[in-house]
Design a protein around this motif. Sequence first.
Motif, PDB file in Angstrom:
ATOM      1  N   GLU A   1       5.026   5.962   4.645  1.00 44.42           N
ATOM      2  CA  GLU A   1       5.159   6.247   6.079  1.00 44.42           C
ATOM      3  C   GLU A   1       6.306   5.452   6.686  1.00 44.42           C
TER       4      GLU A   1
ATOM      5  N   GLU B   1      -5.333  -1.015   3.905  1.00 48.10           N
ATOM      6  CA  GLU B   1      -6.169  -0.609   5.019  1.00 48.10           C
ATOM      7  C   GLU B   1      -6.966   0.624   4.610  1.00 48.10           C
TER       8      GLU B   1
ATOM      9  N   ASP C   1       0.861  -1.176   0.000  1.00 47.94           N
ATOM     10  CA  ASP C   1       0.000   0.000   0.000  1.00 47.94           C
ATOM     11  C   ASP C   1       0.906   1.237   0.000  1.00 47.94           C
TER      12      ASP C   1
ATOM     13  N   ALA D   1       1.075   3.459   3.232  1.00 53.29           N
ATOM     14  CA  ALA D   1       1.761   2.790   4.337  1.00 53.29           C
ATOM     15  C   ALA D   1       3.246   2.648   4.036  1.00 53.29           C
ATOM     16  N   TRP D   2       3.576   2.378   2.771  1.00 53.62           N
ATOM     17  CA  TRP D   2       4.988   2.223   2.396  1.00 53.62           C
ATOM     18  C   TRP D   2       5.742   3.532   2.573  1.00 53.62           C
TER      19      TRP D   2
END
Length: 756
Positions: free
Chosen positions: A659, A682, A653, A656-657
Motif C-alpha cells: 500500500e 496489524e 508487513d 502494508a508495504w
Amino acid sequence: MSDRFELFLTCPKGLEGLLIEEAVGLGLEEAREHTSAVRGMATMETAYRLCLWSRLANRVLLVLKRFPMKDAEDLYHGVLDIEWQDHMLNDGTLAVEFSGHGSGIDNTHFGALKVKDAIVDKLRTPQGDRPSIDKLNPDLRIHLRLDRGEAILSLDLSGHSLHQRGYRLQQGAAPLKENLAAAILIRSGWPRIAAEGGALADPMCGVGTFLVEAAMIAADIAPNLRREQWGFTAWLGHVPALWKKLHEEASERAAAGLAKTPLWIRGYEADPRLIQPGRNNVERAGLSEWIKIYQGEVATFEPRPDQNQKGLVICNPPYGERLGDEASLLYLYQNLGERLRQACLNWEAAVFTGAPDLGKRMGIRSHKQYSFWNGALPCKLLLIKVLPDQFVTGERRTPEQRQVEREQAAYDQAPNEPQERKFNKNGNPIKPTPAPAPVVEQPRLSEGGQMFANRLQKNLKALGKWVKREGIDCYRVYDADMPEYSMAIDLYHDWVHVQEYAAPKSIDPEKASARMFDALAAIPQALNIDKNRVVVKRRERQSGTKQYERQAAQGKFVEVNEGGVKLLVNLTDYLDTGLFLDHRPMRMRIQKEAAGKRFLNLFCYTATASVHAAKGGARSTTSVDLSKTYLDWARRNLSLNGFSDKNRLEQGDVMAWLEASRDEYDLIFIDPPTFSNSKRMEGVFDVQRDQVQLIDLAMARLAPGGVLYFSNNFRKFELEANLGERYAVEDITAQTLDPDFARNAKIHRAWKIMAR
C-alpha cells in the motif's frame, strides 16, 4: 525403650525385591515387602547399619507407635500419648511429614499440622518453651503414615534421603538418583563381576553416577560413610557409642578396599560441559584413583584396557520425550549396539532405558529384562551377554560358523590354559589366532524395513537420470508413497531430512513408532548416507507461524546447489529448512525470465527466488518479509552468490508495504503463508480471505507487460473467479511440478497473472 524396633525402609517403586534382600543381609528380621517399602524388626545396631550401608533405601523409619484412628481428634490424642520428652528437648526443632488419607483427613498439610500440635503441646513448658519448626535441618523428623484407619507414627533416622550421598553436587539434565543407579548395578551383576576383578565402562556417563556407585560397591565403601548429619544425631534415644563402633568398622573396611589394586572403571561422555563436573564428583567421592572420565562419542568408545579384560558395559541412554525425539535417537542406540558387537565381545552389558523399542534396535538380544521406575517414568533394564549368538545384525551365520565363533570365544576366555587342552568337537586342537579386525556391520532390517528400503532404492533409481541431467543437488525421494510409512524424505546433497507426518488417531501409536524405527534403520542403507547425517522432525498441522518458529538452536547451515546458485539450508533448527523443494521449477522459471527485469519477491522467506532472479540477470531484486531472522538468512544467500549489490531486502508487513510502495516491477513472485497472526503485523492474514486484496495491490505495482506468479500450498485454496474477469489468469500448476513431486500433485497450486 525396647531392644527391638519395627522399621520401615522406603525406596523407589520397583526396588522392593532388591531392598528386602539387602536389608535381610544387613540384619533385618521378619522382613516383608510393601509398595515402595520394606518392613521388619531390628535392633538399634541393625537400624544404624541400615542407615550406613543401605545402597537402595530412601529412608529408615523407626516406628514409635501404631494406633487406630477414626478422626482428627484420635490422631491428636494418639500422638499426644507418646512420651516425647524421651525423644527431644523442649526447645528443639522438628519437621513433620504426613502421607495417606482417610478418617476425615484428606489434606496432608492438615494432618501434619495436627501431629505437630500434639508434639508441641506435650513438650510446652510453663515458661512457654516449646519446639519450633525447621523443615530443612530439624533435630527430629517425624513421619506419620495413615493406612486403612491405622496411624503409623515413625521417627526418620535418615534425615535427608539416603540417596543423597553427598558427592554429587553437580549433575546433568536428567540424572539417575544414586540409589536407583546402585539398584541397576546390583541387578546387572556388578558385585559378582567386581569380585572377579572385572572392568566397568559407561559410554554415556554424564556426571559419573554409575561410575561412583560401582566403585563404592567394588571397594566395599558404605554409601553414606561421609554423611555428617543424620536424623538421629539430636535424637535423645541415640546411642553414640554404638554408632561410633559401626562407623569405625565401615571406615576400616573402606580403607582396606581402597588399598586394593583399583579396578578398571572408565566413563566416556560426548558433552564437554559434563566432563569437569563428573570429575569433580569422582574427586569428592574420594575415588580418583579408581575412576577416569574421558570425552568421547558413543560410536568411538573403546572399553577394553586389553584383549583379555572382561567386564560390564552399563549406560542410561537418553529416551526422548516425544515420538520424534525417540526416532532421532535411533542411531545413538544403533551406534551403541555396534560398539558392543565390535569392541566388547564376551563382556556383559546393561542398558537402562525408558524407550524399550529403541533398545530393540541395538542389533543384539537381551537375555533378561527387569522393570524399574525412574520417578514416574516406567523403564526397562536390558541385560545382554555380548556373544555372537546374541547378535541379530549382519550376515546370517551357518551352524558351522557359529561353532567356530564359540570355539574362538572359548579360547579367548581361557588364554592361559596349556594349548594342548584346547580342542574342537572333532578332537582337533584350536590354534590361537590373532583377533580379527572389527567388521562394521549394517543392521539387519526387519521385513517392513527391507520393504521400505526397496521402495527408497526404486525411487532413487527412477529419479537418477533426471537428477543427473538437471544437476539437482537436493530433491524429494519419498513422500508417504506407502501409507503405513507416513513421512517425507528429502536429500540435501549428502544429508537426509526426514519429516514424519503425525499418524491418524486410528493408528496404534506403538505400530506407528515401530514403523518409524524400521524406516530410519533402512534410510542410511538404502540411500548410502552416513546415519549421522539423517535429521528427523515431526510435522503436524500448523497454525499461524508455528512452522517458521525455531525448534532448536544449533545454527548449523549446509550449502547446497540448485540451478547454478548456492543456497544455505538449516536442517535442524526449524520445521522447514529454508528451501521449499517443490518450488524448484518456479525458481528456475524465474531465473530464465529475469534478465534485465526488476524483480519483486513478496513473503520472500529466505529469498531463494531472489537469488535465482539475480543469477538470471535481473536488473534489481526487492525481497519483502516480516521476519528479521529470515531476511538475515536471505542476505547470506545473496552474499554467498556475490549478489549483495542491487538486491534490496525490506522488513515489513507485505500488505502494508504494498500500500505504501510506488515502485514498478516487471516480474513479481508471491508465495504467501496460509495464515499469519504475527505480533509485528496489524490484524490477521488469511490467504483465502485476503487473496483479492493482495493480488490487486501487487498488480498495481506491476509494469506494463509484466508477469506476476502467485502460488500457495493451502490444500483447500480456491482462486476467486472474479480475478479472471480483470486479469489474464493461467493455472500453471502442472508446469511447476518436477518428477520428485509428481506423486503429490496437491503439494501447491500456481498461477501466472498478467494485465489484460
